[in-house]
Design a protein around this motif. Structure first.
Motif, PDB file in Angstrom:
ATOM      1  N   ASN A   1      -0.581  23.125 101.642  1.00  0.00           N
ATOM      2  CA  ASN A   1       0.445  24.156 101.753  1.00  0.00           C
ATOM      3  C   ASN A   1       1.639  23.637 102.535  1.00  0.00           C
ATOM      4  OD1 ASN A   1      -1.028  26.836 100.815  1.00  0.00           O
ATOM      5  ND2 ASN A   1      -2.471  25.774 102.131  1.00  0.00           N
ATOM      6  N   VAL A   2       2.828  24.003 102.113  1.00  0.00           N
ATOM      7  CA  VAL A   2       4.055  23.738 102.868  1.00  0.00           C
ATOM      8  C   VAL A   2       4.779  25.064 103.025  1.00  0.00           C
ATOM      9  CG1 VAL A   2       6.332  22.662 102.817  1.00  0.00           C
ATOM     10  CG2 VAL A   2       4.317  21.328 102.146  1.00  0.00           C
ATOM     11  N   VAL A   3       5.030  25.462 104.260  1.00  0.00           N
ATOM     12  CA  VAL A   3       5.733  26.714 104.512  1.00  0.00           C
ATOM     13  C   VAL A   3       7.204  26.540 104.145  1.00  0.00           C
ATOM     14  CG1 VAL A   3       6.403  28.408 106.254  1.00  0.00           C
ATOM     15  CG2 VAL A   3       4.133  27.365 106.335  1.00  0.00           C
ATOM     16  N   ILE A   4       7.720  27.434 103.302  1.00  0.00           N
ATOM     17  CA  ILE A   4       9.112  27.359 102.865  1.00  0.00           C
ATOM     18  C   ILE A   4       9.853  28.621 103.299  1.00  0.00           C
ATOM     19  CG2 ILE A   4       8.508  25.927 100.875  1.00  0.00           C
ATOM     20  CD1 ILE A   4       8.939  28.473  99.137  1.00  0.00           C
ATOM     21  N   GLN A   5      11.162  28.522 103.388  1.00  0.00           N
ATOM     22  CA  GLN A   5      12.003  29.660 103.762  1.00  0.00           C
ATOM     23  C   GLN A   5      12.494  30.338 102.483  1.00  0.00           C
ATOM     24  OE1 GLN A   5      12.375  30.598 107.086  1.00  0.00           O
ATOM     25  NE2 GLN A   5      10.805  29.007 107.263  1.00  0.00           N
ATOM     26  N   TYR A   6      11.775  31.373 102.082  1.00  0.00           N
ATOM     27  CA  TYR A   6      12.134  32.097 100.861  1.00  0.00           C
ATOM     28  C   TYR A   6      13.407  32.908 101.093  1.00  0.00           C
ATOM     29  CZ  TYR A   6      11.770  35.527  97.059  1.00  0.00           C
ATOM     30  OH  TYR A   6      12.029  36.330  95.973  1.00  0.00           O
ATOM     31  N   ARG A   7      14.242  32.987 100.054  1.00  0.00           N
ATOM     32  CA  ARG A   7      15.420  33.856 100.111  1.00  0.00           C
ATOM     33  C   ARG A   7      15.462  34.702  98.851  1.00  0.00           C
ATOM     34  NH1 ARG A   7      17.803  28.283 100.168  1.00  0.00           N
ATOM     35  NH2 ARG A   7      18.145  27.680  98.000  1.00  0.00           N
TER      36      ARG A   7
ATOM     37  N   ASP B   1      21.197  21.064  93.939  1.00  0.00           N
ATOM     38  CA  ASP B   1      20.413  20.975  95.181  1.00  0.00           C
ATOM     39  C   ASP B   1      19.264  19.986  95.024  1.00  0.00           C
ATOM     40  OD1 ASP B   1      22.045  22.759  96.437  1.00  0.00           O
ATOM     41  OD2 ASP B   1      20.662  24.462  96.336  1.00  0.00           O
ATOM     42  N   PHE B   2      18.539  20.046  93.909  1.00  0.00           N
ATOM     43  CA  PHE B   2      17.418  19.123  93.719  1.00  0.00           C
ATOM     44  C   PHE B   2      17.902  17.691  93.495  1.00  0.00           C
ATOM     45  CE2 PHE B   2      14.787  22.935  92.979  1.00  0.00           C
ATOM     46  CZ  PHE B   2      13.679  22.585  93.731  1.00  0.00           C
ATOM     47  N   LYS B   3      19.051  17.513  92.842  1.00  0.00           N
ATOM     48  CA  LYS B   3      19.598  16.170  92.668  1.00  0.00           C
ATOM     49  C   LYS B   3      20.004  15.572  94.019  1.00  0.00           C
ATOM     50  CE  LYS B   3      22.311  15.175  89.197  1.00  0.00           C
ATOM     51  NZ  LYS B   3      21.473  14.260  88.403  1.00  0.00           N
ATOM     52  N   ARG B   4      20.449  16.412  94.926  1.00  0.00           N
ATOM     53  CA  ARG B   4      20.829  15.941  96.256  1.00  0.00           C
ATOM     54  C   ARG B   4      19.604  15.583  97.089  1.00  0.00           C
ATOM     55  NH1 ARG B   4      20.901  19.144 100.488  1.00  0.00           N
ATOM     56  NH2 ARG B   4      21.088  21.006  99.163  1.00  0.00           N
ATOM     57  N   VAL B   5      18.560  16.410  97.043  1.00  0.00           N
ATOM     58  CA  VAL B   5      17.369  16.188  97.872  1.00  0.00           C
ATOM     59  C   VAL B   5      16.477  15.098  97.284  1.00  0.00           C
ATOM     60  CG1 VAL B   5      15.265  17.277  98.744  1.00  0.00           C
ATOM     61  CG2 VAL B   5      17.426  18.538  98.768  1.00  0.00           C
ATOM     62  N   LEU B   6      16.376  15.056  95.953  1.00  0.00           N
ATOM     63  CA  LEU B   6      15.534  14.066  95.269  1.00  0.00           C
ATOM     64  C   LEU B   6      16.403  13.275  94.285  1.00  0.00           C
ATOM     65  CD1 LEU B   6      12.448  16.336  94.462  1.00  0.00           C
ATOM     66  CD2 LEU B   6      12.589  14.647  96.294  1.00  0.00           C
ATOM     67  N   PRO B   7      17.248  12.381  94.782  1.00  0.00           N
ATOM     68  CA  PRO B   7      18.170  11.673  93.873  1.00  0.00           C
ATOM     69  C   PRO B   7      17.472  10.789  92.851  1.00  0.00           C
ATOM     70  CG  PRO B   7      18.231  10.736  96.089  1.00  0.00           C
ATOM     71  CD  PRO B   7      17.437  11.988  96.185  1.00  0.00           C
ATOM     72  N   GLU B   8      16.247  10.371  93.158  1.00  0.00           N
ATOM     73  CA  GLU B   8      15.509   9.510  92.227  1.00  0.00           C
ATOM     74  C   GLU B   8      14.783  10.293  91.146  1.00  0.00           C
ATOM     75  OE1 GLU B   8      12.465  10.156  95.604  1.00  0.00           O
ATOM     76  OE2 GLU B   8      14.583  10.527  95.138  1.00  0.00           O
ATOM     77  N   ALA B   9      14.759  11.614  91.249  1.00  0.00           N
ATOM     78  CA  ALA B   9      14.007  12.449  90.311  1.00  0.00           C
ATOM     79  C   ALA B   9      14.818  12.734  89.052  1.00  0.00           C
ATOM     80  CB  ALA B   9      13.600  13.762  90.977  1.00  0.00           C
ATOM     81  N   VAL B  10      14.099  13.024  87.969  1.00  0.00           N
ATOM     82  CA  VAL B  10      14.715  13.521  86.747  1.00  0.00           C
ATOM     83  C   VAL B  10      14.552  15.039  86.745  1.00  0.00           C
ATOM     84  CG1 VAL B  10      14.730  13.461  84.228  1.00  0.00           C
ATOM     85  CG2 VAL B  10      14.157  11.392  85.514  1.00  0.00           C
ATOM     86  N   ILE B  11      15.656  15.744  86.581  1.00  0.00           N
ATOM     87  CA  ILE B  11      15.637  17.211  86.613  1.00  0.00           C
ATOM     88  C   ILE B  11      15.550  17.724  85.177  1.00  0.00           C
ATOM     89  CG2 ILE B  11      16.735  19.278  87.525  1.00  0.00           C
ATOM     90  CD1 ILE B  11      16.179  17.154  89.653  1.00  0.00           C
TER      91      ILE B  11
ATOM     92  N   ALA C   1      15.457  23.766  97.957  1.00  0.00           N
ATOM     93  CA  ALA C   1      15.194  22.398  97.500  1.00  0.00           C
ATOM     94  C   ALA C   1      14.875  21.482  98.669  1.00  0.00           C
ATOM     95  CB  ALA C   1      16.404  21.881  96.725  1.00  0.00           C
ATOM     96  N   GLU C   2      15.318  21.853  99.869  1.00  0.00           N
ATOM     97  CA  GLU C   2      15.110  20.982 101.032  1.00  0.00           C
ATOM     98  C   GLU C   2      13.632  20.757 101.342  1.00  0.00           C
ATOM     99  OE1 GLU C   2      19.075  22.379 100.846  1.00  0.00           O
ATOM    100  OE2 GLU C   2      17.194  23.539 100.877  1.00  0.00           O
ATOM    101  N   SER C   3      12.753  21.630 100.887  1.00  0.00           N
ATOM    102  CA  SER C   3      11.311  21.461 101.136  1.00  0.00           C
ATOM    103  C   SER C   3      10.652  20.524 100.135  1.00  0.00           C
ATOM    104  CB  SER C   3      10.608  22.827 101.086  1.00  0.00           C
ATOM    105  OG  SER C   3      11.134  23.702 102.046  1.00  0.00           O
ATOM    106  N   ALA C   4      11.379  20.142  99.079  1.00  0.00           N
ATOM    107  CA  ALA C   4      10.771  19.369  97.995  1.00  0.00           C
ATOM    108  C   ALA C   4      10.292  18.002  98.461  1.00  0.00           C
ATOM    109  CB  ALA C   4      11.759  19.223  96.840  1.00  0.00           C
TER     110      ALA C   4
END
Length: 323
Positions: A189-195, A23-33, A90-93
């Motif tokens: 602050n960024v409101v996120i949808q917790y699950r 999920d994080f690789k998809r949302v932030l493709p330039e990031a190192v996980i 990850a979509e909120s990142a």
């Protein structure tokens, strides 16, 4: 130095870590996980590596120990910290990263409590504990961070490289929040949808023991960062106790001219002396704290200056490469 680093501390998250990394690789493709494994026994490290994460290890048990290792080893312009249990979207990142890179935020908090946390979380004492912690910190430290204990945050480099980590376990998020408030760092602050955790995934947080650790951390940090207020309140409490003990003795003395309980009177005197000592201790510690705040600001300037020099060197390197 990485532009964006996603930091995922993990302990036995084999059921969810693959999805979190992808999920994080998809949302932030330039990031190192980066996945830091904390002695997992369910294959978390192998699964994360297969999903494309850079896997490293921290052998001292505890989330605070893992984050200390992460912050010390990784250099980036922006850091995103998330848990490996797939409770944070990850979509909120991207929004969180943009606030750090383009809005000069030092810490962006993924706010669960303003959205779905109280509906999704099935552990009522966790809900109660989050409310108590948020209220106590915002009252004691005069701030309005919406979610004190969230594990989903984004940081600037200057936050990461100037944050002294003292906590070893789950109280680390509380320490981060109080550090940001105390050092007047820019918090958003960024409101996120917790699950809630998916079925089969178990929380490592113990509601009672970890909850008491968090409360103890709040008291410790209040004493450290607000020494005059802490010791003044302690002094006031001792004065009140001394007054309650002295009241019947004073009334008897006014009525009869006699002092019936000398031991109690002597105890009142010692309590008052302790209150005076406590107050002046708070004044001395407040002076030391003010000096430490000045030193921190100078360290912050030096960190910002070194970042500027690093950016200039990298820009020159890119120009030479194109030449």
């Amino acid at each position: 130095m990485d532009q964006i680093a996603v930091l995922i501390p993990c302990y036995n998250e084999g059921k969810t870590i693959e999805k979190v990394v992808k999920d994080f690789k998809r949302v932030l493709p330039e990031a190192v996980i980066y996945v830091y494994d904390n002695n997992s026994s369910d294959g978390t490290a192998e699964i994360a590596a297969a999903a494309g994460a850079v896997v490293r290890h921290e052998y001292q048990q505890g989330k605070g120990n893992v984050i200390r290792r992460m912050f010390g080893e990784i250099n980036a312009c922006c850091y995103v910290m998330a848990d490996g249990d797939d409770t944070y979207p990850a979509e909120s990142a991207r929004e969180m990263v943009d606030k750090v890179l383009y809005r000069n935020a030092d810490m962006v908090v993924g706010d669960r409590l303003s959205s779905t946390y109280f509906e999704e979380n099935k552990r009522p004492f966790h809900n109660f504990g989050n409310t108590i912690v948020r209220g106590s910190i915002n009252t004691l430290f005069k701030n309005d961070i919406k979610d004190i204990m969230t594990g989903y945050r984004a940081f600037s480099r200057r936050f990461v490289k100037t944050f002294p980590i003292l906590s070893k376990g789950f109280e680390i998020e509380t320490e981060m929040s109080i550090h940001a408030i105390d050092k007047n760092l820019a918090v958003d602050n960024v409101v996120i949808q917790y699950r809630d955790r998916p079925e089969g995934s178990e929380s490592k947080l113990n509601t009672y023991s970890d909850g008491f650790k968090v409360l103890r951390t709040i008291v410790r940090l209040f004493r450290t960062y607000r020494p005059l207020r802490f010791y003044s309140l302690l002094s006031l409490l001792m004065i009140i106790v001394a007054g309650i003990l002295f009241a019947p003795i004073g009334v008897t003395y006014v009525q009869t001219g006699l002092v019936p309980r000398f031991p109690t009177l002597i105890a009142c005197g010692f309590i008052v002396l302790a209150a005076i000592v406590s107050f002046f201790a708070g004044m001395i510690l407040q002076s030391i704290y003010s000096h430490e705040r000045q030193r921190f600001e100078l360290d912050l300037y030096r960190e910002m200056e070194s970042d500027s020099e690093r950016m200039i060197i990298e820009a020159k390197g890119r120009e030479e490469g194109r030449g």
